[in-house]
Design a protein around this motif. Structure first.
Motif, PDB file in Angstrom:
ATOM      1  N   LYS A 384       0.849  -1.131  -0.067  1.00 17.41           N
ATOM      2  CA  LYS A 384       0.074   0.011  -0.046  1.00 17.41           C
ATOM      3  C   LYS A 384       0.993   1.340   0.182  1.00 17.41           C
ATOM      4  N   ILE A 385       1.925   1.375   0.807  1.00 17.70           N
ATOM      5  CA  ILE A 385       2.824   2.311   1.000  1.00 17.70           C
ATOM      6  C   ILE A 385       3.436   2.698  -0.193  1.00 17.70           C
ATOM      7  N   LYS A 386       3.974   1.494  -0.617  1.00 18.60           N
ATOM      8  CA  LYS A 386       4.757   1.676  -2.209  1.00 18.60           C
ATOM      9  C   LYS A 386       3.915   2.035  -3.114  1.00 18.60           C
ATOM     10  N   SER A 387       2.603   1.881  -3.253  1.00 20.19           N
ATOM     11  CA  SER A 387       1.685   2.460  -4.365  1.00 20.19           C
ATOM     12  C   SER A 387       1.776   3.683  -4.204  1.00 20.19           C
ATOM     13  N   TYR A 388       1.730   4.435  -2.915  1.00 21.69           N
ATOM     14  CA  TYR A 388       1.549   5.993  -3.049  1.00 21.69           C
ATOM     15  C   TYR A 388       2.828   6.569  -3.327  1.00 21.69           C
ATOM     16  N   ILE A 389       3.936   6.014  -3.025  1.00 19.91           N
ATOM     17  CA  ILE A 389       5.150   6.595  -3.571  1.00 19.91           C
ATOM     18  C   ILE A 389       5.430   6.408  -4.840  1.00 19.91           C
ATOM     19  N   GLU A 390       4.983   5.284  -5.478  1.00 20.08           N
ATOM     20  CA  GLU A 390       4.875   5.362  -7.035  1.00 20.08           C
ATOM     21  C   GLU A 390       4.082   6.195  -7.546  1.00 20.08           C
ATOM     22  N   TRP A 391       3.180   6.399  -6.971  1.00 19.97           N
ATOM     23  CA  TRP A 391       1.907   7.314  -7.601  1.00 19.97           C
ATOM     24  C   TRP A 391       2.469   8.791  -7.526  1.00 19.97           C
ATOM     25  N   ALA A 392       3.394   9.081  -6.557  1.00 19.51           N
ATOM     26  CA  ALA A 392       3.802  10.642  -6.411  1.00 19.51           C
ATOM     27  C   ALA A 392       4.885  10.757  -7.501  1.00 19.51           C
ATOM     28  N   LYS A 393       5.811   9.638  -7.902  1.00 21.13           N
ATOM     29  CA  LYS A 393       6.622   9.661  -8.790  1.00 21.13           C
ATOM     30  C   LYS A 393       6.212   9.972 -10.002  1.00 21.13           C
ATOM     31  N   THR A 394       4.918   9.942 -10.283  1.00 25.38           N
ATOM     32  CA  THR A 394       4.235   9.930 -11.738  1.00 25.38           C
ATOM     33  C   THR A 394       3.347  11.182 -11.725  1.00 25.38           C
ATOM     34  N   ASP A 395       3.095  11.801 -10.380  1.00 29.22           N
ATOM     35  CA  ASP A 395       2.186  13.077 -10.309  1.00 29.22           C
ATOM     36  C   ASP A 395       3.020  14.239 -10.570  1.00 29.22           C
ATOM     37  N   THR A 396       2.427  14.975 -11.584  1.00 26.29           N
ATOM     38  CA  THR A 396       3.173  16.106 -12.017  1.00 26.29           C
ATOM     39  C   THR A 396       3.028  17.323 -10.977  1.00 26.29           C
ATOM     40  N   GLU A 397       2.271  17.184 -10.111  1.00 26.10           N
ATOM     41  CA  GLU A 397       2.395  18.320  -8.980  1.00 26.10           C
ATOM     42  C   GLU A 397       2.988  17.843  -7.581  1.00 26.10           C
ATOM     43  N   SER A 398       3.589  16.670  -7.758  1.00 23.83           N
ATOM     44  CA  SER A 398       4.549  16.287  -6.468  1.00 23.83           C
ATOM     45  C   SER A 398       5.715  16.020  -6.844  1.00 23.83           C
ATOM     46  N   GLU A 399       6.762  16.312  -5.792  1.00 24.06           N
ATOM     47  CA  GLU A 399       8.151  15.911  -6.014  1.00 24.06           C
ATOM     48  C   GLU A 399       8.756  15.388  -4.773  1.00 24.06           C
ATOM     49  N   ILE A 400       9.300  14.109  -4.832  1.00 23.92           N
ATOM     50  CA  ILE A 400       9.804  13.495  -3.937  1.00 23.92           C
ATOM     51  C   ILE A 400      11.195  13.950  -3.651  1.00 23.92           C
ATOM     52  N   ILE A 401      11.471  14.767  -2.347  1.00 19.74           N
ATOM     53  CA  ILE A 401      12.797  15.113  -2.097  1.00 19.74           C
ATOM     54  C   ILE A 401      13.631  14.437  -1.274  1.00 19.74           C
ATOM     55  N   ALA A 402      13.253  13.313  -0.646  1.00 17.73           N
ATOM     56  CA  ALA A 402      13.862  12.312  -0.022  1.00 17.73           C
ATOM     57  C   ALA A 402      13.251  11.220   0.158  1.00 17.73           C
ATOM     58  N   GLY A 403      14.091  10.009   0.116  1.00 22.22           N
ATOM     59  CA  GLY A 403      13.665   8.608   0.274  1.00 22.22           C
ATOM     60  C   GLY A 403      12.964   8.259  -1.047  1.00 22.22           C
ATOM     61  N   GLY A 404      11.840   7.490  -1.080  1.00 23.39           N
ATOM     62  CA  GLY A 404      11.268   6.904  -2.264  1.00 23.39           C
ATOM     63  C   GLY A 404      11.682   5.575  -2.706  1.00 23.39           C
ATOM     64  N   THR A 405      12.341   5.010  -1.810  1.00 26.59           N
ATOM     65  CA  THR A 405      12.581   3.776  -2.116  1.00 26.59           C
ATOM     66  C   THR A 405      12.243   2.478  -0.977  1.00 26.59           C
ATOM     67  N   TYR A 406      12.072   1.470  -1.345  1.00 30.51           N
ATOM     68  CA  TYR A 406      11.707   0.408  -0.572  1.00 30.51           C
ATOM     69  C   TYR A 406      12.254  -0.929  -1.028  1.00 30.51           C
ATOM     70  N   ASP A 407      12.295  -1.739   0.218  1.00 30.51           N
ATOM     71  CA  ASP A 407      12.795  -3.213  -0.400  1.00 30.51           C
ATOM     72  C   ASP A 407      12.190  -4.324   0.541  1.00 30.51           C
ATOM     73  N   ASP A 408      11.482  -5.354   0.103  1.00 26.91           N
ATOM     74  CA  ASP A 408      10.927  -6.427   0.869  1.00 26.91           C
ATOM     75  C   ASP A 408      11.659  -7.773   0.780  1.00 26.91           C
ATOM     76  N   SER A 409      12.849  -7.548   0.540  1.00 23.98           N
ATOM     77  CA  SER A 409      13.681  -9.194   0.182  1.00 23.98           C
ATOM     78  C   SER A 409      13.736  -9.719   1.594  1.00 23.98           C
ATOM     79  N   LYS A 410      13.959  -8.880   2.564  1.00 20.40           N
ATOM     80  CA  LYS A 410      14.404  -9.557   3.780  1.00 20.40           C
ATOM     81  C   LYS A 410      13.358  -9.215   4.931  1.00 20.40           C
ATOM     82  N   GLY A 411      12.934  -7.820   5.163  1.00 21.91           N
ATOM     83  CA  GLY A 411      11.819  -7.202   5.925  1.00 21.91           C
ATOM     84  C   GLY A 411      11.361  -6.335   5.034  1.00 21.91           C
ATOM     85  N   TYR A 412      10.196  -5.842   5.775  1.00 21.60           N
ATOM     86  CA  TYR A 412       9.348  -4.888   4.832  1.00 21.60           C
ATOM     87  C   TYR A 412      10.015  -3.414   5.076  1.00 21.60           C
ATOM     88  N   PHE A 413      10.820  -2.916   4.437  1.00 22.39           N
ATOM     89  CA  PHE A 413      11.549  -1.649   4.814  1.00 22.39           C
ATOM     90  C   PHE A 413      11.006  -0.764   3.788  1.00 22.39           C
TER      91      PHE A 413
END
Length: 549
Positions: A384-413
């Motif tokens: 769910k959180i990942k989907s919001y981050i991905e949405w923000a990456k494509t939204d022309t009115e939004s800019e991610i200035i920090a973070g924006g990555t994720y990894d669930d290979s070992k834990g849900y980070f």
């Protein structure tokens, strides 16, 4: 066995104060003790968690797993789900235990919770903290706040607030009469549904109504099963009689269906999502003709909490409070800051400081005490959180200035993420994400008043909010404009961290019924007062004085 009900004195609860926090600094005794307990849990896991019905362990064989969210291939416990027959047995058992518990004097009920608080403060402290860290992904500080300090405070202050509630008596007595009020428990049983994110909430959802003489059927969140089981063990050791709390992990449809169709269902004590709470409310309404009485509905749900900054706000304080509020426990608090309104005169300085501070955040295993941020709770939350981050990456009115990555290979980070938007009503400014995502809207500093209106009216929620200002008139204006925007309102402080006995917690609108956990107000929801008038003078005639000739 009959329980005596003699009251031979008006007892006073011992003086209570907030549980002192332990720091867990390097080299401290508490850090060493907690690290030892974590290692012991590693060696002993997976634990086996049964249902507890009428004080007896019941293993249904309907198994589920609670994993460690920072290491999701590792199972913390295997727990037994209740089926419909066991839920029915639990309800019957609670009702069978009701009369004796209702007749138990308040001082004896309070003594159990005061003893439980002392057990949690000493013998069980590191066990309940370790269970919360490994099972719910909290770092040591967050687990100390929750499963030690807040849980202990709920139990101690609950006894104090109950004593104060019982002391509220009619102020007047006519000549020859004595008026008094007793605070009866509800007829029937209370159903407690607790969330994953606070061990203390589960302890209070079941504990508060039970303290007032009710019996309770408790369904803990699957992702908090083991810590909830430890809570039950503490109460049991403190002397809670069998059957007063029935501990029944289980799938929601089966458990809820059995509970809500029962004529003796008396109250719902709930913390969780707005969607689920509304569904439960509708189901209760649809069954209303089946109940012996009108059920009490007490619930705290979601939030879209804000930090509003005036042009005079202290930049360093704003940044540190916002980073903490947005990202402590990965933003998985119903009170977490997820939208911020910063004035343009401070934006350049705020942005620089935010990015520098964000760069110092360490994320990883909860067993490494250096980490400020850990995992989110499960795969569903991660996606769910990942989907919001991905949405923000494509939204022309939004800019991610920090973070924006994720990894669930070992834990849900999910990396703490900061978004800046030019649209104050964008998805990430209005929808609850329940994760480490903060969205900032930069407003014109000379449009403070209209921005306050925006803050107050752009969310369906009204749980917590904070105003940062060094101008007293601006602070007064903000407090007035934001009066109904938050049930817990903070001035020059973050919007998380309500303390029992200091800031009773709860909000309105879609955030819940605002019955204020950690106060006498919420205890009053689980009693049904009876007014008693006793006359000492016999009535000699039925005629009114005005009837005389």
């Amino acid at each position: 066995m009959s329980v005596p009900t003699a009251d031979l004195a008006a007892f006073k609860i011992p003086t209570v104060a907030n549980e002192p926090m332990k720091s867990y600094t390097p080299g401290s005794a508490e850090r060493a003790a907690l690290e030892t307990t974590l290692k012991e849990f590693r060696a002993q896991a997976p634990f086996d968690v049964p249902c507890i019905v009428n004080g007896k362990e019941v293993r249904t064989g309907i198994m589920e797993k609670q994993v460690m969210p920072h290491e999701h291939k590792t199972v913390l416990c295997n727990y037994h789900n209740a089926d419909e027959a066991l839920v029915a047995k639990a309800i019957d058992g609670a009702l069978a235990a009701k009369q004796n518990w209702e007749n138990t004097p308040f001082n004896d009920r309070a003594a159990i919770f005061l003893k439980a608080a002392d057990l949690a403060s000493t013998k069980y402290r590191y066990k309940i903290i370790a269970a919360t860290m490994l099972g719910q992904g909290k770092n040591a500080w967050q687990a100390e706040i929750d499963s030690a300090a807040e849980m202990i405070d709920f139990w101690r202050f609950g006894a104090k607030f109950a004593e104060e509630l019982y002391a509220v008596q009619p102020p007047q007595n006519s000549t020859g009469t004595w008026n008094r009020t007793e605070y009866r428990p509800l007829e029937g049983f209370v159903f407690a549904v607790s969330p994953f994110n606070f061990t203390a909430i589960g302890a209070n959802l079941a504990g508060a109504p039970v303290l007032m003489g009710n019996v309770c059927v408790w369904k803990p969140a699957p992702a908090a099963t083991y810590a909830s089981y430890v809570v039950y063990q503490i109460l049991k050791e403190a002397g809670l009689p069998d059957g007063v709390i029935q501990f029944i992990p289980g799938p929601a449809p089966e458990v809820v269906g059995q509970v809500l169709k029962h004529p003796e269902f008396a109250a719902l004590h709930f913390t969780g999502s707005t969607h689920v709470f509304r569904k439960l409310w509708k189901d209760i309404a649809n069954n209303i003709e089946n109940y012996k009485s009108y059920p009490r509905i007490v619930g705290e749900t979601g939030g879209k909490n804000f930090h509003m900054v005036h042009k005079t706000g202290n930049v360093k304080s704003v940044v540190n409070n916002t980073i903490r509020s947005a990202f402590e426990y990965q933003g998985q608090k119903c009170s977490a800051c997820s939208r911020a309104y910063f004035p343009d005169n401070l934006w350049s300085e705020l942005k620089t400081s935010l990015l520098e501070t964000h760069g110092r955040i360490k994320q990883g295993s909860v067993e490494d005490f250096q980490n400020f941020v850990g995992p989110v709770i499960n795969q569903f939350s991660f996606d769910k959180i990942k989907s919001y981050i991905e949405w923000a990456k494509t939204d022309t009115e939004s800019e991610i200035i920090a973070g924006g990555t994720y990894d669930d290979s070992k834990g849900y980070f999910v990396q703490p993420t900061i978004i800046v938007t030019t649209n104050p009503k964008s998805r990430t400014m209005t929808e609850e994400i329940f994760g480490p995502v903060l969205t900032i809207y930069v407003y014109k500093a000379d449009e403070y008043e209209s921005t306050l209106d925006l803050v107050a009216n752009s969310s369906a929620y009204a749980l917590t909010g904070a105003l940062f200002s060094q101008d007293r008139y601006a602070t007064i204006l903000g407090a007035n404009k934001l009066r109904h925007a938050a049930g817990n309102f903070y001035i020059n402080d973050k919007c998380t961290g309500a303390v029992v006995g200091q800031q009773p917690f709860g909000g309105g609108r879609a955030s819940g019924t605002n019955d204020k956990a950690g106060s006498a107000a919420i205890l009053s929801r689980f009693v049904s007062p009876r007014s008693i008038k006793e006359s000492f003078v016999d009535l000699e005639d039925f005629i009114y004085p005005s009837n005389l000739v």
